[in-house]
Design an enzyme around this catalytic site. Structure first.
Site, PDB file in Angstrom:
ATOM      1  N   HIS A 129      -5.601  11.824   1.130  1.00 25.17           N
ATOM      2  CA  HIS A 129      -4.770  12.011   0.148  1.00 25.17           C
ATOM      3  C   HIS A 129      -3.983  13.071   0.598  1.00 25.17           C
ATOM      4  O   HIS A 129      -2.624  13.200   0.233  1.00 25.17           O
ATOM      5  CB  HIS A 129      -5.203  12.025  -1.277  1.00 25.17           C
TER       6      HIS A 129
ATOM      7  N   HIS B 157      -4.525  -1.510   2.115  1.00 26.13           N
ATOM      8  CA  HIS B 157      -5.902  -1.686   1.500  1.00 26.13           C
ATOM      9  C   HIS B 157      -5.967  -0.699   0.148  1.00 26.13           C
ATOM     10  O   HIS B 157      -6.420   0.458   0.146  1.00 26.13           O
ATOM     11  CB  HIS B 157      -7.215  -1.297   2.417  1.00 26.13           C
TER      12      HIS B 157
ATOM     13  N   SER C 192      -4.750   6.097  -3.367  1.00 24.12           N
ATOM     14  CA  SER C 192      -3.260   6.056  -2.458  1.00 24.12           C
ATOM     15  C   SER C 192      -2.078   5.246  -3.279  1.00 24.12           C
ATOM     16  O   SER C 192      -1.137   6.036  -3.143  1.00 24.12           O
ATOM     17  CB  SER C 192      -3.563   5.597  -1.192  1.00 24.12           C
TER      18      SER C 192
ATOM     19  N   GLU D  97      -4.099  -5.561  -2.149  1.00 25.28           N
ATOM     20  CA  GLU D  97      -5.409  -5.490  -2.274  1.00 25.28           C
ATOM     21  C   GLU D  97      -6.134  -6.659  -2.361  1.00 25.28           C
ATOM     22  O   GLU D  97      -5.879  -7.655  -3.363  1.00 25.28           O
ATOM     23  CB  GLU D  97      -5.744  -4.698  -3.783  1.00 25.28           C
TER      24      GLU D  97
ATOM     25  N   GLY E 106      -4.487  -7.124   3.572  1.00 22.49           N
ATOM     26  CA  GLY E 106      -3.305  -6.409   4.020  1.00 22.49           C
ATOM     27  C   GLY E 106      -3.222  -6.212   5.627  1.00 22.49           C
ATOM     28  O   GLY E 106      -1.861  -5.995   6.098  1.00 22.49           O
TER      29      GLY E 106
ATOM     30  N   ASP F  73      -5.939   1.711   5.423  1.00 22.88           N
ATOM     31  CA  ASP F  73      -7.147   2.363   5.078  1.00 22.88           C
ATOM     32  C   ASP F  73      -8.285   1.188   4.831  1.00 22.88           C
ATOM     33  O   ASP F  73      -8.579   1.102   3.661  1.00 22.88           O
ATOM     34  CB  ASP F  73      -7.001   3.020   3.789  1.00 22.88           C
TER      35      ASP F  73
END
Length: 270
Positions: A18, A41, A91, A109, A135, A155
């Site tokens: 982050h 993600h 995120s 998601e 994703g 991610d």
């Protein structure tokens, strides 16, 4: 479908990812042109560190807990934003908070419960779109974006043994569709062999201009433990290695063991 990030929110890996994500977004926003941010993600958007899941592992105490006490200057933008948003933002919440009026966020998601929670957390503004879908496959539809400038954060949870293979295929296919995009891919470091093979495979691809930022809390010799993590960045913003260096140094100083290491490496030339 089994991975739930609430158990790991705010840990050292989140802190690194982050802090660098914020630096990437801010670097790309130096230009006034619109920016698309795609989070493949995304998770739920916010995590309660006093909740049952986070308290069960306590991982955040050795991550954001330490950083908030130490408050190093290099991590000021990250810590300030975390505290302003409340709970612990994932995120998509971080990206949503940094959007300018001309920017746009697409967050994917797959987990249906988490996708619904994410909608409640960050959906609403017209420049934010939440998609309950995979994703990896969604990138084929979203690239290239109409803005022609984009940061794509990949991610994955790495709960399957073939995740590095899927990540490699996703990166190369997405880059073929959108060669000028800035791609940031997070990966775990338990022991050196899997990430080394991942990067070696990308060297043999058409990808160019690739760096990695890696933080290891301890020597990565135990394959049963998350000893570190990395963020691979394709087409990093100008002078981003200089931007990332003090961030990585501060993370290592506060979070790593005395035997820990940090590295920013140019893996593939332009």
């Amino acid at each position: 479908m089994n991975y739930r990030h609430a158990y790991h929110a705010g840990n050292f890996a989140d802190c690194m990812k982050h802090a660098l994500l914020i630096a990437l977004i801010q670097a790309l926003q130096q230009k006034p042109k619109p920016l698309a941010i795609i989070d493949t993600h995304a998770g739920t958007g916010h995590y309660d560190l006093s909740g049952v899941e986070a308290q069960k592992t306590g991982e955040w105490q050795a991550g954001i807990g330490r950083l908030r006490l130490a408050r190093p200057a290099a991590l000021g933008p990250y810590i300030d934003l975390i505290e302003r948003l409340g709970l612990y933002p994932g995120s998509p919440a971080i990206a949503a908070a940094l959007l300018r009026p001309q920017d746009r966020l697409i967050a994917c998601e797959l987990h249906p419960v988490d996708a619904a929670t994410l909608r409640r957390a960050v959906n609403g503004p017209p420049n934010i779109a939440i998609h309950a879908r995979d994703g990896y496959t969604a990138l084929n539809a979203f690239l290239p974006p109409p803005e022609r400038r984009a940061l794509i954060l990949i991610d994955p949870p790495f709960e399957h043994g073939d995740e590095f293979t899927r990540l490699t295929a996703c990166l190369t296919a997405a880059h073929d569709k959108f060669p000028s995009g800035v791609f940031a891919a997070w990966y775990p470091i338990k022991h050196r062999a899997p990430p080394r093979l991942f990067i070696d495979t990308l060297r043999a691809s058409r990808l160019r201009d690739v760096i990695t930022c890696e933080l290891c809390l301890r020597p990565p010799v135990n394959p049963d433990t998350l000893n570190g993590c990395g963020l691979l960045i394709v087409n990093p913003p100008h002078q981003f290695t200089q931007t990332a260096a003090p961030i990585m140094a501060a993370l290592a100083q506060i979070l790593a063991d005395p035997t820990g290491t940090t590295a920013i490496t140019r893996e593939i030339d332009e």
